[in-house]
Design an enzyme around this catalytic site. Structure first.
Site, short mmCIF file in Angstrom:
data_model
loop_
_atom_site.label_atom_id
_atom_site.label_comp_id
_atom_site.label_asym_id
_atom_site.label_seq_id
_atom_site.Cartn_x
_atom_site.Cartn_y
_atom_site.Cartn_z
NE ARG A 112 -67.78 7.99 -61.12
CZ ARG A 112 -66.65 7.50 -61.62
NH1 ARG A 112 -65.48 7.98 -61.28
NH2 ARG A 112 -66.68 6.50 -62.48
N GLY A 172 -51.27 10.33 -60.14
CA GLY A 172 -50.42 9.48 -60.96
C GLY A 172 -49.90 8.26 -60.21
CD GLU A 184 -44.27 3.94 -62.84
OE1 GLU A 184 -43.46 3.11 -63.31
OE2 GLU A 184 -44.00 4.75 -61.93
N GLY A 212 -83.90 -1.03 -79.48
CA GLY A 212 -83.71 -1.38 -80.88
C GLY A 212 -82.67 -0.47 -81.52
CD GLU A 246 -60.47 4.87 -58.75
OE1 GLU A 246 -59.82 4.35 -57.83
OE2 GLU A 246 -60.66 6.07 -58.87
P1 TGC Z 1 -50.15 -6.03 -51.12
O1 TGC Z 1 -48.89 -6.81 -50.79
O2 TGC Z 1 -51.45 -6.73 -51.05
O3 TGC Z 1 -50.20 -4.71 -50.23
C1 TGC Z 1 -49.10 -3.80 -50.16
C2 TGC Z 1 -49.42 -2.77 -49.11
O4 TGC Z 1 -50.57 -1.99 -49.52
C3 TGC Z 1 -51.60 -2.14 -48.52
N1 TGC Z 1 -52.88 -2.17 -49.24
C4 TGC Z 1 -53.88 -1.35 -48.96
N2 TGC Z 1 -53.98 -0.35 -48.07
C5 TGC Z 1 -55.14 0.34 -48.04
N3 TGC Z 1 -56.16 0.07 -48.88
C6 TGC Z 1 -56.09 -0.92 -49.80
N4 TGC Z 1 -57.10 -1.15 -50.64
C7 TGC Z 1 -54.90 -1.70 -49.87
N5 TGC Z 1 -54.47 -2.73 -50.66
C8 TGC Z 1 -53.23 -3.00 -50.26
C9 TGC Z 1 -51.29 -3.44 -47.81
O5 TGC Z 1 -51.87 -3.46 -46.55
C10 TGC Z 1 -49.79 -3.38 -47.76
O6 TGC Z 1 -49.42 -2.44 -46.76
P2 TGC Z 1 -48.07 -2.62 -45.91
O7 TGC Z 1 -48.06 -1.49 -44.97
O8 TGC Z 1 -48.20 -3.98 -45.29
O9 TGC Z 1 -46.95 -2.57 -46.92
O10 TGC Z 1 -49.94 -5.35 -52.54
P3 TGC Z 1 -49.70 -5.99 -53.96
O11 TGC Z 1 -48.53 -5.31 -54.53
O12 TGC Z 1 -49.69 -7.48 -53.89
O13 TGC Z 1 -51.00 -5.50 -54.79
C11 TGC Z 1 -52.27 -5.74 -54.33
C12 TGC Z 1 -53.34 -5.32 -55.35
C13 TGC Z 1 -53.20 -6.09 -56.64
C14 TGC Z 1 -54.66 -5.69 -54.71
C15 TGC Z 1 -53.34 -3.82 -55.57
O14 TGC Z 1 -52.10 -3.37 -55.88
C16 TGC Z 1 -54.38 -3.30 -56.52
O15 TGC Z 1 -55.49 -2.99 -56.08
N6 TGC Z 1 -54.12 -3.12 -57.86
C17 TGC Z 1 -54.98 -2.37 -58.73
C18 TGC Z 1 -54.34 -1.04 -59.05
C19 TGC Z 1 -55.32 0.07 -59.11
O16 TGC Z 1 -56.42 0.03 -58.60
N7 TGC Z 1 -54.91 1.16 -59.74
C20 TGC Z 1 -55.75 2.31 -59.82
C21 TGC Z 1 -54.99 3.50 -60.37
S1 TGC Z 1 -55.81 5.05 -60.10
C22 TGC Z 1 -57.11 5.03 -61.13
O17 TGC Z 1 -57.41 4.10 -61.82
C23 TGC Z 1 -57.89 6.27 -61.16
S2 TGC Z 1 -59.17 6.29 -62.32
C24 TGC Z 1 -59.93 7.66 -61.72
C25 TGC Z 1 -61.12 8.11 -62.44
O18 TGC Z 1 -60.99 8.63 -63.58
O19 TGC Z 1 -62.24 8.03 -61.84
P1 FAD Z 2 -53.05 -4.57 -66.81
O1 FAD Z 2 -52.64 -4.47 -65.39
O2 FAD Z 2 -52.00 -4.79 -67.83
O3 FAD Z 2 -54.16 -5.69 -66.94
C1 FAD Z 2 -54.61 -6.20 -68.20
C2 FAD Z 2 -55.57 -7.36 -67.93
O4 FAD Z 2 -54.88 -8.38 -67.19
C3 FAD Z 2 -56.77 -6.94 -67.06
O5 FAD Z 2 -57.92 -7.63 -67.50
C4 FAD Z 2 -56.39 -7.44 -65.67
O6 FAD Z 2 -57.54 -7.75 -64.87
C5 FAD Z 2 -55.59 -8.69 -66.00
N1 FAD Z 2 -54.64 -9.00 -64.94
C6 FAD Z 2 -53.61 -8.26 -64.46
N2 FAD Z 2 -52.99 -8.88 -63.47
C7 FAD Z 2 -53.64 -10.05 -63.28
C8 FAD Z 2 -53.51 -11.13 -62.36
N3 FAD Z 2 -52.57 -11.12 -61.39
N4 FAD Z 2 -54.37 -12.17 -62.46
C9 FAD Z 2 -55.36 -12.18 -63.40
N5 FAD Z 2 -55.55 -11.19 -64.29
C10 FAD Z 2 -54.70 -10.12 -64.21
N6 FAD Z 2 -54.50 5.41 -63.30
C11 FAD Z 2 -54.02 6.38 -62.47
O7 FAD Z 2 -53.04 6.19 -61.76
N7 FAD Z 2 -54.64 7.61 -62.40
C12 FAD Z 2 -55.72 7.91 -63.16
O8 FAD Z 2 -56.27 9.02 -63.06
C13 FAD Z 2 -56.23 6.92 -64.06
N8 FAD Z 2 -57.27 7.21 -64.88
C14 FAD Z 2 -57.64 6.30 -65.84
C15 FAD Z 2 -58.58 6.66 -66.81
C16 FAD Z 2 -58.93 5.76 -67.82
C17 FAD Z 2 -59.90 6.18 -68.88
C18 FAD Z 2 -58.36 4.46 -67.83
C19 FAD Z 2 -58.74 3.47 -68.89
C20 FAD Z 2 -57.43 4.11 -66.89
C21 FAD Z 2 -57.04 5.01 -65.89
N9 FAD Z 2 -56.04 4.70 -64.95
C22 FAD Z 2 -55.57 5.65 -64.09
C23 FAD Z 2 -55.32 3.44 -65.06
C24 FAD Z 2 -56.10 2.23 -64.52
O9 FAD Z 2 -56.11 2.22 -63.14
C25 FAD Z 2 -55.42 0.98 -65.10
O10 FAD Z 2 -55.76 0.94 -66.48
C26 FAD Z 2 -55.85 -0.29 -64.40
O11 FAD Z 2 -55.39 -0.31 -63.06
C27 FAD Z 2 -55.35 -1.55 -65.14
O12 FAD Z 2 -54.02 -1.44 -65.47
P2 FAD Z 2 -53.55 -1.76 -66.98
O13 FAD Z 2 -54.39 -0.95 -67.90
O14 FAD Z 2 -52.08 -1.55 -67.04
O15 FAD Z 2 -53.92 -3.27 -67.22
#
Ligand code: TGC
Ligand code: FAD
Length: 407
Positions: free
Chosen positions: A112, A152, A155, A362, A386
């Site tokens: 997925r 990407g 980081e 089990g 995500e």
């Molecule tokens: P913040 O100050 O809250 O917002 C900055 C700007 O971003 C906008 N924004 C959004 N826009 C659309 N959808 C959302 N969900 C949004 N969240 C924030 C916001 O409106 C603002 O826009 P503007 O125009 O005013 O500048 O941002 P922050 O830096 O305080 O961070 C907020 C936080 C922590 C919620 C966010 O950065 C976050 O969700 N962190 C988690 C990072 C994350 O999800 N990484 C995923 C990486 S990709 C991945 O994991 C793929 S795995 C794929 C797979 O294998 O299935």
């Molecule tokens: P960190 O941000 O270092 O967090 C570590 C712990 O601290 C977590 O429990 C978190 O909840 C906690 N934490 C962080 N900040 C706070 C806070 N403010 N308050 C309280 N707790 C906090 N990323 C991509 O861009 N593209 C991809 O395709 C992608 N694929 C992935 C595939 C796999 C198998 C995995 C494991 C990860 C992938 N990721 C990808 C990255 C993924 O999105 C990150 O691992 C995730 O967003 C968390 O970042 P981190 O691992 O650096 O953890």
């Protein structure tokens, strides 16, 4: 990478599987689906039974990504279901997308992942923010599986806080010069294109399409994962990569651009995790009806019935959340906080159900003869990527109180 893949390929057996899976539908959610939705679901379910289940245990055991699945996904219309047919997409609605994710993750979360990344994190940004030339060049090949993409954002030092990213590009007149690195990138070692988020000299985040073969661009594999073992994960390294100016996504900049892609992918995961939960529930139910202890099937004991009843309750609640969220997505009205609630809830209940189901089998529960332990290990990644479980809680907290507690 190709040598390692060839070596692993020789170990993968094609097992004969009797796929007796039945998805629970306690509240008649099927009545809320169209005939087309049900047809899509049964087609993908049959495909998963034929193409994924027979190989997935060996793929997970040998840490092997079955690369041929990319073309097969393309042929099945699994990539870009919500992208317009004009660019090779499916032109379908978000409920269809959700059902596709549910069925694939019933097979395996890593499978997925490939579908989510290609659809929501590679095709979606090109479709929404790309130029006409970019759409025509990349979308049809991504839809057909001729090309594999990755996304990407994360980081090494900026995971939950992507706005701090260090990857950057400089305007060199006739091209951009990209430097930096990305970590934990699904499919990166095999990807033909990467949608990469990096800062301009003004510190503004933009999306760039980086293509395999560009000088200075490499994507090493991350080894030793105990989760998502049938999926390949790697880094992205940019060492003075010359990126043509035509590869910058012109339609949107700022953190909101990658976050909007995450909204689409997180929505898909909320359905996907339900698929894994249903498979664990269905496996535990079947096992407890067949396994005799103390002269009775395990299903006859009250403690077993309590576990099954609680699983069904959580699956049913999550199904209703996902279906309603799908209708909001179709209407363009779903908020990021609503998506966070669904992703967080589905993954939590799926992991709880996987752990409970594992116990119900089990000793057999720890073997590869049943899918539960693999789902459980996979879901540990789904809980983290995500947006981690706690980050989604904080997004909800921010929505409720107006106070951002993650800063
Ligand atoms: P913040 O100050 O809250 O917002 C900055 C700007 O971003 C906008 N924004 C959004 N826009 C659309 N959808 C959302 N969900 C949004 N969240 C924030 C916001 O409106 C603002 O826009 P503007 O125009 O005013 O500048 O941002 P922050 O830096 O305080 O961070 C907020 C936080 C922590 C919620 C966010 O950065 C976050 O969700 N962190 C988690 C990072 C994350 O999800 N990484 C995923 C990486 S990709 C991945 O994991 C793929 S795995 C794929 C797979 O294998 O299935
Ligand atoms: P960190 O941000 O270092 O967090 C570590 C712990 O601290 C977590 O429990 C978190 O909840 C906690 N934490 C962080 N900040 C706070 C806070 N403010 N308050 C309280 N707790 C906090 N990323 C991509 O861009 N593209 C991809 O395709 C992608 N694929 C992935 C595939 C796999 C198998 C995995 C494991 C990860 C992938 N990721 C990808 C990255 C993924 O999105 C990150 O691992 C995730 O967003 C968390 O970042 P981190 O691992 O650096 O953890």
């Amino acid at each position: 990478m190709s040598e390692i893949l060839a070596d692993q390929n020789s170990k993968i057996r094609h097992r004969t599987i009797v796929d007796a899976f039945q998805s629970p539908d306690f509240y008649g959610i099927d009545d809320l689906l169209t005939e087309e939705h049900k047809m899509i679901r049964s087609t993908i379910r049959e495909f998963v039974g034929r193409e994924i289940l027979p190989i997935i245990q060996d793929c997970a055991e040998y840490n092997h990504f079955p690369q041929e699945i990319v073309r097969k996904f393309g042929q099945m219309g699994i990539f870009g279901p919500t992208v317009s047919t004009e660019y090779g997409g499916g032109g379908l609605d978000y409920i269809s997308y959700g059902l596709i994710m549910q069925e694939i993750e019933r097979g395996d979360s890593g499978m997925r992942s490939t579908a989510s990344v290609q659809s929501s994190l590679v095709m979606f940004p090109i479709y929404k923010y790309g130029s006409e030339e970019q759409k025509r060049k990349f979308l049809p090949k991504l839809a057909s599986g001729e090309m594999l993409g990755c996304f990407g954002l994360t980081e090494p030092n900026f995971g939950s806080n992507p706005s701090g990213m260090l990857s950057n590009f400089k305007d060199m007149g006739d091209h951009y010069l990209l430097n930096g690195s990305k970590m934990w990138i699904t499919n990166s070692p095999l990807a033909d294109v990467a949608v990469v988020w990096a800062k301009s000299e003004e510190g503004r985040i933009h999306g760039l399409i980086v293509e395999r073969g560009m000088e200075g661009f490499s994507a090493p594999v991350i080894h030793d994962k105990w989760s998502l073992r049938a999926s390949v994960t790697g880094e992205l390294v940019f060492d003075n990569v010359k990126v043509p100016k035509t590869n910058l996504l012109p339609g949107r900049s700022g953190l909101g651009a990658p976050m909007s892609c995450l909204d689409s992918a997180r929505y898909g995961i909320s359905w996907g995790a339900l698929g894994a939960a249903m498979d664990c529930y269905d496996t535990a139910l079947r096992y407890s009806l067949e396994r005799i202890q103390f002269d009775k099937p395990l299903a006859a004991f009250q403690l077993t019935q309590k576990k099954l009843a609680e699983m069904l309750t959580e699956i049913t609640k999550a199904q209703l959340v996902c279906w309603r969220l799908g209708t909001l997505m179709n209407a363009g009205k779903a908020s990021s906080a609503q998506i966070s609630l669904a992703k967080r809830n589905s993954v939590e209940i799926a992991l709880d159900i996987a752990r409970e189901a594992r116990q119900m089998l089990g000793g057999m529960g720890i073997t590869g003869e049943y899918p539960i332990m693999r789902h459980m290990m996979n879901l540990e990644s789904v809980l983290t990527y995500e947006g981690t479980h706690d980050i989604h809680l904080l997004i909800l907290g921010n929505h409720i109180t107006g106070i951002a507690a993650f800063k």
